[in-house]
Design an enzyme around this catalytic site. Structure first.
Site, PDB file in Angstrom:
ATOM      1  N   GLY A   1       0.902  -1.313   0.003  1.00 44.36           N
ATOM      2  CA  GLY A   1      -0.213  -0.168  -0.138  1.00 44.36           C
ATOM      3  C   GLY A   1       1.050   1.202  -0.304  1.00 44.36           C
ATOM      4  O   GLY A   1       1.046   1.817   1.279  1.00 44.36           O
ATOM      5  N   LEU A   2       0.847   1.838  -1.591  1.00 48.99           N
ATOM      6  CA  LEU A   2       2.077   3.070  -1.076  1.00 48.99           C
ATOM      7  C   LEU A   2       1.496   4.285  -1.092  1.00 48.99           C
ATOM      8  O   LEU A   2       1.447   5.098  -1.877  1.00 48.99           O
ATOM      9  CB  LEU A   2       2.718   2.846  -2.087  1.00 48.99           C
ATOM     10  CG  LEU A   2       3.760   1.213  -1.910  1.00 48.99           C
ATOM     11  CD1 LEU A   2       5.320   1.029  -3.655  1.00 48.99           C
ATOM     12  CD2 LEU A   2       4.761   1.844  -0.938  1.00 48.99           C
TER      13      LEU A   2
ATOM     14  N   SER B   1      -2.057   5.902  14.131  1.00 44.43           N
ATOM     15  CA  SER B   1      -2.917   6.749  14.800  1.00 44.43           C
ATOM     16  C   SER B   1      -1.609   8.323  14.021  1.00 44.43           C
ATOM     17  O   SER B   1      -0.113   7.753  14.630  1.00 44.43           O
ATOM     18  CB  SER B   1      -2.895   7.471  15.649  1.00 44.43           C
ATOM     19  OG  SER B   1      -4.274   8.784  15.039  1.00 44.43           O
TER      20      SER B   1
ATOM     21  N   LYS C   1      -8.605   2.314  18.694  1.00 39.86           N
ATOM     22  CA  LYS C   1      -8.329   2.432  17.632  1.00 39.86           C
ATOM     23  C   LYS C   1      -9.743   3.874  17.014  1.00 39.86           C
ATOM     24  O   LYS C   1     -10.048   4.677  17.012  1.00 39.86           O
ATOM     25  CB  LYS C   1      -7.986   2.737  16.408  1.00 39.86           C
ATOM     26  CG  LYS C   1      -7.825   3.197  15.455  1.00 39.86           C
ATOM     27  CD  LYS C   1      -6.829   4.390  15.693  1.00 39.86           C
ATOM     28  CE  LYS C   1      -5.883   5.724  14.303  1.00 39.86           C
ATOM     29  NZ  LYS C   1      -6.962   5.567  13.159  1.00 39.86           N
TER      30      LYS C   1
ATOM     31  N   HIS D   1     -10.719   5.980  19.978  1.00 37.49           N
ATOM     32  CA  HIS D   1      -9.844   7.204  19.958  1.00 37.49           C
ATOM     33  C   HIS D   1      -9.798   8.156  18.439  1.00 37.49           C
ATOM     34  O   HIS D   1     -10.318   8.950  19.183  1.00 37.49           O
ATOM     35  CB  HIS D   1      -8.069   6.697  19.720  1.00 37.49           C
ATOM     36  CG  HIS D   1      -7.734   7.932  18.488  1.00 37.49           C
ATOM     37  ND1 HIS D   1      -7.361   7.974  17.464  1.00 37.49           N
ATOM     38  CD2 HIS D   1      -6.012   8.347  19.194  1.00 37.49           C
ATOM     39  CE1 HIS D   1      -6.237   9.013  16.982  1.00 37.49           C
ATOM     40  NE2 HIS D   1      -5.894   9.367  17.791  1.00 37.49           N
TER      41      HIS D   1
ATOM     42  N   GLU E   1     -11.455  11.489  18.802  1.00 34.30           N
ATOM     43  CA  GLU E   1     -11.068  12.905  18.713  1.00 34.30           C
ATOM     44  C   GLU E   1     -12.188  13.549  17.761  1.00 34.30           C
ATOM     45  O   GLU E   1     -11.723  14.781  17.832  1.00 34.30           O
ATOM     46  CB  GLU E   1     -10.290  12.336  16.904  1.00 34.30           C
ATOM     47  CG  GLU E   1      -9.846  13.085  16.285  1.00 34.30           C
ATOM     48  CD  GLU E   1      -9.248  12.394  14.864  1.00 34.30           C
ATOM     49  OE1 GLU E   1      -8.497  11.991  15.752  1.00 34.30           O
ATOM     50  OE2 GLU E   1      -9.437  12.636  13.989  1.00 34.30           O
TER      51      GLU E   1
ATOM     52  N   ARG F   1     -21.724  16.634  13.021  1.00 34.65           N
ATOM     53  CA  ARG F   1     -21.295  16.948  11.900  1.00 34.65           C
ATOM     54  C   ARG F   1     -22.886  16.997  10.755  1.00 34.65           C
ATOM     55  O   ARG F   1     -21.872  17.663   9.635  1.00 34.65           O
ATOM     56  CB  ARG F   1     -19.950  15.649  11.424  1.00 34.65           C
ATOM     57  CG  ARG F   1     -18.891  15.840  11.998  1.00 34.65           C
ATOM     58  CD  ARG F   1     -18.123  15.000  11.577  1.00 34.65           C
ATOM     59  NE  ARG F   1     -16.626  15.471  12.365  1.00 34.65           N
ATOM     60  CZ  ARG F   1     -15.342  14.968  12.169  1.00 34.65           C
ATOM     61  NH1 ARG F   1     -15.417  14.597  11.287  1.00 34.65           N
ATOM     62  NH2 ARG F   1     -14.235  14.884  12.774  1.00 34.65           N
TER      63      ARG F   1
HETATM   64  P1  NBP Z   1      -6.160   4.771   1.392  1.00 31.58           P
HETATM   65  O1  NBP Z   1      -7.168   4.330   2.196  1.00 31.58           O
HETATM   66  O2  NBP Z   1      -6.477   6.337  -0.374  1.00 31.58           O
HETATM   67  O3  NBP Z   1      -5.538   3.817   0.447  1.00 31.58           O
HETATM   68  C1  NBP Z   1      -4.614   3.305  -0.991  1.00 31.58           C
HETATM   69  C2  NBP Z   1      -4.079   2.432  -1.167  1.00 31.58           C
HETATM   70  O4  NBP Z   1      -5.270   1.120  -0.874  1.00 31.58           O
HETATM   71  C3  NBP Z   1      -3.686   1.986  -2.179  1.00 31.58           C
HETATM   72  O5  NBP Z   1      -2.390   1.187  -1.882  1.00 31.58           O
HETATM   73  C4  NBP Z   1      -4.499   1.635  -3.311  1.00 31.58           C
HETATM   74  O6  NBP Z   1      -3.708   0.646  -4.660  1.00 31.58           O
HETATM   75  C5  NBP Z   1      -5.374   0.180  -2.614  1.00 31.58           C
HETATM   76  N1  NBP Z   1      -6.333   0.005  -3.117  1.00 31.58           N
HETATM   77  C6  NBP Z   1      -7.754   0.294  -3.247  1.00 31.58           C
HETATM   78 BR1  NBP Z   1      -8.026   2.516  -2.894  1.00 31.58          BR
HETATM   79  N2  NBP Z   1      -8.022  -0.319  -3.253  1.00 31.58           N
HETATM   80  C7  NBP Z   1      -7.767  -1.154  -2.921  1.00 31.58           C
HETATM   81  C8  NBP Z   1      -8.162  -2.396  -3.944  1.00 31.58           C
HETATM   82  N3  NBP Z   1      -9.886  -3.281  -3.944  1.00 31.58           N
HETATM   83  N4  NBP Z   1      -7.992  -3.426  -3.819  1.00 31.58           N
HETATM   84  C9  NBP Z   1      -6.722  -3.167  -3.781  1.00 31.58           C
HETATM   85  N5  NBP Z   1      -5.925  -2.602  -3.042  1.00 31.58           N
HETATM   86  C10 NBP Z   1      -6.731  -1.395  -2.713  1.00 31.58           C
HETATM   87  O7  NBP Z   1      -4.384   5.669   1.729  1.00 31.58           O
HETATM   88  P2  NBP Z   1      -3.594   5.813   2.871  1.00 31.58           P
HETATM   89  O8  NBP Z   1      -4.588   7.543   3.114  1.00 31.58           O
HETATM   90  O9  NBP Z   1      -1.965   5.899   3.021  1.00 31.58           O
HETATM   91  O10 NBP Z   1      -4.596   5.137   4.174  1.00 31.58           O
HETATM   92  C11 NBP Z   1      -4.055   3.554   4.265  1.00 31.58           C
HETATM   93  C12 NBP Z   1      -4.617   3.194   5.480  1.00 31.58           C
HETATM   94  O11 NBP Z   1      -4.867   4.089   7.131  1.00 31.58           O
HETATM   95  C13 NBP Z   1      -6.242   3.085   5.542  1.00 31.58           C
HETATM   96  O12 NBP Z   1      -7.020   2.114   6.265  1.00 31.58           O
HETATM   97  C14 NBP Z   1      -6.512   4.844   6.194  1.00 31.58           C
HETATM   98  O13 NBP Z   1      -7.795   4.710   6.758  1.00 31.58           O
HETATM   99  C15 NBP Z   1      -5.278   4.464   7.832  1.00 31.58           C
HETATM  100  N6  NBP Z   1      -4.917   5.183   7.386  1.00 31.58           N
HETATM  101  C16 NBP Z   1      -5.083   6.683   6.832  1.00 31.58           C
HETATM  102  C17 NBP Z   1      -4.388   7.863   7.167  1.00 31.58           C
HETATM  103  C18 NBP Z   1      -4.602   8.798   7.241  1.00 31.58           C
HETATM  104  O14 NBP Z   1      -4.421  10.142   7.484  1.00 31.58           O
HETATM  105  N7  NBP Z   1      -4.254   9.515   5.978  1.00 31.58           N
HETATM  106  C19 NBP Z   1      -4.723   7.945   9.387  1.00 31.58           C
HETATM  107  C20 NBP Z   1      -4.529   6.947   9.776  1.00 31.58           C
HETATM  108  C21 NBP Z   1      -4.889   5.498   9.097  1.00 31.58           C
HETATM  109  P3  NBP Z   1      -3.467   1.780  -5.880  1.00 31.58           P
HETATM  110  O15 NBP Z   1      -2.345   2.322  -5.110  1.00 31.58           O
HETATM  111  O16 NBP Z   1      -3.549   0.001  -6.804  1.00 31.58           O
HETATM  112  O17 NBP Z   1      -5.216   2.054  -6.361  1.00 31.58           O
END
Ligand code: NBP
Length: 481
Positions: free
Chosen positions: A11-12, A130, A184, A187, A191, A286
């Protein structure tokens, strides 16, 4: 053959990339993979250039590049993407290998995945992560739960990359099954509550006629005391922010979205019968904010109080707002910990509440000085049944409650909505009430539905009264409440 990786990360997007770089900075070799494989090459040639990170072109390639037992962390969109990856990984793994989900998964999904993978002799961890992008890169709060046998395999990596509170890592084993993701979720709910409380304080400052600089200064001042926290700090910065057209904040549309973790917290609270009212109000507010067109329409039709919003002593009232915010925050955390306590009973988790406060003390969005006070409360008394009963918090509410009551009543008189501040106060008054009017509730239920009632001093013995004396009560099956 080149060096094998300590862990793989799939997951990049923003979280995955930053967590990989964090692990790399701490000396771990990470193998990166992504569904859209082009992103692996791009990452290696840009953000990860010059690091020890290695890439994989397929899941099989990734698995072949890992030390055993293999550790594979997913940071992908929560939901079906996690199941899809698990399904593809299972045939490639050997007994004792470990899959970790670091996304915002629902705790029931994590519990289900734990059960399914146990049957396949694979280990599974669902970990709350988080702190957003910056936390992931420089030290998140990590809340791992699932198969306990997996913890020794990841403890070193997790505690090395986590934020630190003093020298303590903001990461500890939480519990079995979905415990990590449950914590989480709470948490995130907290928030929501903290953010709503700050918004209400801001709204009251506006009602008082403070200009934006004065508001920023107030938050700056508050950040030096018991409210010292990341969210107060960023609120000050947001209020201070100007672009070429002046202050930005007033030009932002007053509608808030949500991704669902606050709603899940409120649902869990309803499911387990815990009065987590403040987070519930934060979620509903909200929703109300999202009804922008309806609100604009209603604003032209519905009247409120007409008097001028003023107070005799502005500085004093500002201090009242600060105290009201602090007291409400104590209630919100007390409610959040009540929910975790109830879930722990339900799922037989042995949650370490002081440890949870410590995990949230640094790295995450709700990090604050206040969480240090919560940690101390549970250190003083690990069996503490409710935060409100701890001496430190008892005294804090005692000294702030007059302010709190002034603020809530003034807001009501002015017609300024303060759902979180007032829900917290109602909870406080309800929780400290020896007697509530639920005796009447019991009687009403018995009247219309023959639900029976208990008598004081004869608890557990149920009686029914024919309240009209005519034998004409409505039957229980017709009206059930
Ligand atoms: P995203 O939640 O936006 O997910 C992007 C990633 O998911 C990419 O690697 C994408 O691959 C992959 N993906 C998707 Br979209 N659909 C897919 C599918 N059907 N099959 C396989 N891979 C799939 O990324 P993020 O914002 O980095 O968050 C990652 C996780 O961490 C999430 O669960 C998020 O809720 C959690 N989180 C996020 C934050 C934040 O601040 N953003 C904070 C804490 C936790 P692709 O590149 O091929 O589309």
């Amino acid at each position: 053959m080149s060096q094998k990786a300590d862990i793989a990360l799939i997951g990049l997007a923003v979280m995955g990339q930053n967590l990989i770089l964090n692990m790399d900075s701490h000396g771990f070799v990470v193998c990166a993979y992504n569904r859209t494989v082009d992103k692996v090459t791009h990452f290696l040639n840009h953000e990860a250039k010059g690091t020890k990170v290695i890439g994989a072109t397929s899941l099989a390639d990734m698995v072949s590049k890992l030390k055993t037992p293999r550790k594979i962390m997913l940071l992908v969109k929560a939901g079906s993407a996690v199941d899809a990856f698990i399904d593809q990984l299972v045939p490639l793994l050997s007994p004792g290998d470990l899959i970790i989900d670091g996304g915002n998964s629902e705790y029931q999904d994590t519990a289900r995945r734990c059960d399914e993978l146990k049957k396949k002799n694979l280990l599974y961890v669902g970990s709350g992560v988080s702190g957003g992008e910056e936390g992931a890169r420089y030290g998140p709060s990590l809340m791992p739960g699932g198969h306990k046998e997996a913890w020794p395999l990841i403890k070193d990596i997790f505690q090395s990359i986590a934020a630190k509170s003093g020298s303590d890592p903001c990461c500890e084993w939480v519990g079995e099954g979905g415990a990590g993701h449950f914590v989480k979720m709470v948490h995130n709910g907290i928030e929501y509550g903290d953010m709503q409380l700050i918004c209400e304080a801001y709204d009251l400052m506006k009602a008082l006629g403070l200009n934006q600089k004065e508001m920023a200064n107030a938050f700056d001042e508050w950040n030096k005391g018991e409210l010292d926290s990341f969210l107060i700090e960023i609120t000050r910065d947001i209020l201070n922010y100007k672009d070429e057209n002046g202050y930005l904040l007033e030009r932002i549309r007053d509608t808030a979205g949500q991704k669902g973790t606050g709603k899940w917290t409120a649902i869990a609270a309803l499911q387990y019968g815990v009065p987590v009212t403040l987070i519930g109000e934060a979620v509903f507010f909200r929703c109300l904010s999202a009804l922008k067109e309806e609100r604009v329409h209603a604003s032209k039709q519905l009247s409120g109080p007409s008097g001028k919003k003023s107070v005799a002593e502005r500085a004093q009232f500002l201090n009242h707002i600060k105290n009201a915010l602090y007291c409400s925050k104590i209630v919100s955390y007390a409610q959040g910990f009540m929910l975790m306590r109830e879930a722990a009973k339900e799922f037989d988790w042995n949650l370490n509440y002081g440890g949870i406060a410590l995990m949230w003390r640094g790295g995450c969005i709700i990090r604050s000085r206040f969480l240090g006070n919560i940690k101390e409360a549970y250190t003083r008394n690990p069996q503490l049944s409710n935060l409100l009963l701890d001496d430190f918090f008892k005294k804090a509410i005692q000294s702030g409650q007059e302010s709190w009551r002034q603020v809530v009543s003034q807001a009501v008189l002015w017609g300024v909505p303060v759902p979180a501040l007032s829900a917290a106060l109602a909870f406080y008054d309800g929780y400290r009430a020896e007697k509530l009017p639920a005796n009447l509730l019991q009687a009403q239920r018995d009247y219309f539905g023959a639900h029976t009632y208990e008598l004081l001093g004869k608890e557990g013995k149920f009686v029914h009264t024919n309240w009209t004396g005519t034998g004409g009560n409505v039957s229980a099956s017709t009206y059930d409440a």
